[in-house]
Scaffold this motif. Structure first.
Motif, PDB file in Angstrom:
ATOM      1  N   VAL A 191      -4.591  10.550   5.124  1.00  0.00           N
ATOM      2  CA  VAL A 191      -3.542   9.600   4.727  1.00  0.00           C
ATOM      3  C   VAL A 191      -4.066   8.781   3.559  1.00  0.00           C
ATOM      4  O   VAL A 191      -5.120   8.134   3.656  1.00  0.00           O
ATOM      5  CB  VAL A 191      -3.155   8.678   5.902  1.00  0.00           C
ATOM      6  N   GLU A 192      -3.334   8.783   2.443  1.00  0.00           N
ATOM      7  CA  GLU A 192      -3.782   8.119   1.217  1.00  0.00           C
ATOM      8  C   GLU A 192      -2.717   7.154   0.715  1.00  0.00           C
ATOM      9  O   GLU A 192      -1.528   7.470   0.724  1.00  0.00           O
ATOM     10  CB  GLU A 192      -4.087   9.154   0.131  1.00  0.00           C
ATOM     11  N   GLY A 193      -3.161   5.992   0.281  1.00  0.00           N
ATOM     12  CA  GLY A 193      -2.256   4.977  -0.247  1.00  0.00           C
ATOM     13  C   GLY A 193      -2.984   3.659  -0.287  1.00  0.00           C
ATOM     14  O   GLY A 193      -4.221   3.621  -0.294  1.00  0.00           O
ATOM     15  N   SER A 194      -2.261   2.565  -0.302  1.00  0.00           N
ATOM     16  CA  SER A 194      -2.933   1.269  -0.240  1.00  0.00           C
ATOM     17  C   SER A 194      -3.497   1.062   1.156  1.00  0.00           C
ATOM     18  O   SER A 194      -3.008   1.645   2.135  1.00  0.00           O
ATOM     19  CB  SER A 194      -1.958   0.146  -0.582  1.00  0.00           C
ATOM     20  N   PHE A 195      -4.524   0.208   1.235  1.00  0.00           N
ATOM     21  CA  PHE A 195      -5.123  -0.058   2.544  1.00  0.00           C
ATOM     22  C   PHE A 195      -4.070  -0.539   3.528  1.00  0.00           C
ATOM     23  O   PHE A 195      -3.991  -0.056   4.664  1.00  0.00           O
ATOM     24  CB  PHE A 195      -6.237  -1.103   2.420  1.00  0.00           C
ATOM     25  N   ALA A 196      -3.245  -1.491   3.104  1.00  0.00           N
ATOM     26  CA  ALA A 196      -2.265  -2.077   4.014  1.00  0.00           C
ATOM     27  C   ALA A 196      -1.252  -1.043   4.487  1.00  0.00           C
ATOM     28  O   ALA A 196      -0.873  -1.019   5.669  1.00  0.00           O
ATOM     29  CB  ALA A 196      -1.557  -3.252   3.332  1.00  0.00           C
ATOM     30  N   GLN A 197      -0.801  -0.188   3.574  1.00  0.00           N
ATOM     31  CA  GLN A 197       0.171   0.822   3.967  1.00  0.00           C
ATOM     32  C   GLN A 197      -0.412   1.809   4.963  1.00  0.00           C
ATOM     33  O   GLN A 197       0.242   2.202   5.930  1.00  0.00           O
ATOM     34  CB  GLN A 197       0.665   1.581   2.737  1.00  0.00           C
ATOM     35  N   CYS A 198      -1.650   2.202   4.753  1.00  0.00           N
ATOM     36  CA  CYS A 198      -2.256   3.256   5.585  1.00  0.00           C
ATOM     37  C   CYS A 198      -2.743   2.745   6.937  1.00  0.00           C
ATOM     38  O   CYS A 198      -2.603   3.438   7.946  1.00  0.00           O
ATOM     39  CB  CYS A 198      -3.422   3.906   4.843  1.00  0.00           C
ATOM     40  N   VAL A 199      -3.318   1.544   6.951  1.00  0.00           N
ATOM     41  CA  VAL A 199      -3.924   1.075   8.190  1.00  0.00           C
ATOM     42  C   VAL A 199      -2.875   0.849   9.274  1.00  0.00           C
ATOM     43  O   VAL A 199      -3.152   1.008  10.474  1.00  0.00           O
ATOM     44  CB  VAL A 199      -4.756  -0.209   7.941  1.00  0.00           C
TER      45      VAL A 199
END
Length: 465
Positions: free
Chosen positions: A139-147
């Motif tokens: 899963v790749e993206g911003s930290f906030a989006q992914c976590v």
């Protein structure tokens, strides 16, 4: 004979459903935003305040080891993960709950109100097999989006993959005989639907659960239980009522009282065209042989025998020499046959050096002395075959993919820029699993405990996981 009674797929119905969204009916799905742990939201709040929430990040799902004694794992639940990501929305009532409980502050609530996953997801396609260290999903993206997606992804993959692995072992033990999933009454009502789907991926042919049939287009079966026989004054009356309603091709349950007498009555009522009889208790090996002899002597040579009663892969294997035509499995299947989870984890393996969208990624990994270390870096995976086309190693790396493995890569693109790009019928996942299992060494299908059937090799990364 009614093929549905034995768990044989009824293709016309499945094809009609599969056309609706690639895996059955796309019924309305509520928000999945609260299928999460509180600390994921509090991490987002802290990251927003620190200015690191938008830092580009890569998370991977993997397991450090297979369940004790298992020789391969089965990826299941991918389609459900895609549904969950699409429906991960913080709706007004959800935001109200978070505000009332003071779980996060107003700044974070404003950010959550606009949440839409806008990153990329790659993963092993559903039905594929996996091994320790396999990057099952990335899963790749911003930290906030992914976590925020950690718990919902893990809850789906851990449950469904455990059921699919048990189903695969049972399917292998059945050696081509149909398997009926009938465990809905042995687990949570929603877990039962997911379990039925995962069992179908793992090789089961039908389910007794109508919700699974409705949602995913899985062929459904079912006729009667002991209560129906007990309702009537005579067992023969119950058989007659069922045949009058469902036809001679139905399956009659013959072990409420005396099995031999029930088989005799069943054939007298339905004639030699009786579809099947079901045995749900006793020494199944012995009873099946006696029933087969009796059916043949009565002229019902085409009548099939279905057995149920707390079956697992070992019991199914022990009936290999019995005249059994189909198996119904419940409790052991929906509980993973002793392994109800796969112990998959969701770990940050790389993040950008800074908040600059063009900043390069750097590997990160947890290092501890407690056996929970992991390997950093954005990974690829491929399966190397030997000269006979049999799998011999799961190869995982972080650098360039070796030329001889370029066409053997396992991860496929599932989500791009927040949009699902890969949808497929459930039958495709089921067929993929049959093919992937067939490519493994023959020892993969042995029921005896053992190590993973092929080793995991690392290229361009530190060894060990």
């Amino acid at each position: 004979m009614n093929s549905g009674d034995l768990g044989l797929p009824m293709k016309e119905g499945r094809e009609a459903l599969v056309q609706e969204g690639g895996g059955g009916r796309r019924v309305g799905v509520p928000s999945t935003a609260l299928f999460t742990d509180q600390y994921e939201l509090t991490m987002v709040q802290a990251a927003l305040k620190a200015g690191t929430a938008e830092r580009r990040s890569v998370f991977e799902v993997f397991t450090r080891r297979l369940p004790n004694g298992r020789r391969y794992g089965v990826v299941a639940g991918t389609g459900r993960v895609l549904d969950a990501v699409e429906n991960f929305r913080f709706e007004p009532d959800v935001l109200g709950f978070l505000r009332e409980r003071r779980i996060v502050d107003e700044e974070t609530l404003d950010w959550l109100a606009d949440y839409r996953f806008g990153g990329d997801i790659w993963g092993y396609p559903e039905g594929e097999v996996y091994f320790p260290g396999s990057p099952i999903m990335r899963v790749e993206g911003s930290f906030a989006q992914c976590v925020l997606l950690e718990t919902v992804i893990l809850s789906i993959l851990n449950h469904d993959s455990a059921i699919a692995a048990a189903a695969s072992r049972m399917s292998s033990a059945a050696a081509g005989r149909p398997l009926i999933e009938m465990g809905a009454r042995r687990t949570h009502e929603l877990a039962a639907v997911a379990a039925s789907r995962a069992a179908y991926v793992g090789g089961f042919a039908t389910t007794s659960d109508l919700a699974a049939g409705f949602r995913y287009g899985i062929p459904t079966v079912g006729t009667s239980a002991h209560a129906f026989t007990l309702l009537h004054d005579r067992e023969r009356d119950a058989f007659q009522a069922q045949v009058n309603s469902l036809g001679r091709g139905t399956t009659l349950l013959v072990d409420t009282y005396d099995v031999a007498e029930a088989v005799r009555s069943a054939v007298e009522v339905a004639g030699p065209d009786l579809g099947a009889v079901r045995i749900d208790s006793g020494d199944l090996l012995l009873v099946a042989h006696r029933v087969r002899q009796q059916l043949d002597a009565l002229g019902a040579t085409d009548t099939k025998i279905v057995v149920t009663s707390d079956l697992d892969e070992y019991a199914i294997a022990s009936l290999a020499a019995a005249p059994v035509d189909a198996y119904g499995v419940g409790t052991q299947l929906v509980t993973g046959s002793g392994h109800p989870t796969c112990s998959m984890v969701y770990k940050l393996v790389a993040r950008a050096e800074s908040g600059d969208p063009k900043a390069p990624l750097v590997p990160v990994a947890k290092k501890s002395t407690g056996g929970k270390t992991s390997i950093g870096g954005r990974k690829w995976a491929a399966r190397r075959l030997d000269e006979y086309g049999v799998a011999e190693a799961e190869v995982i790396g972080t650098g360039p993919v070796p030329g001889d493995l370029a066409d053997r890569q396992l991860l496929v693109e599932l989500v791009k820029g927040g949009e699902v790009v890969t949808r497929e019928p459930l039958d495709a996942a089921r067929e993929r699993h049959m093919s992937a299992r067939a490519d493994l060494p023959l020892s993969a299908t042995q029921l005896s405990r053992g190590e993973p059937v092929i080793p995991t090799e690392y290229v361009g990364t530190p060894s060990g996981n």
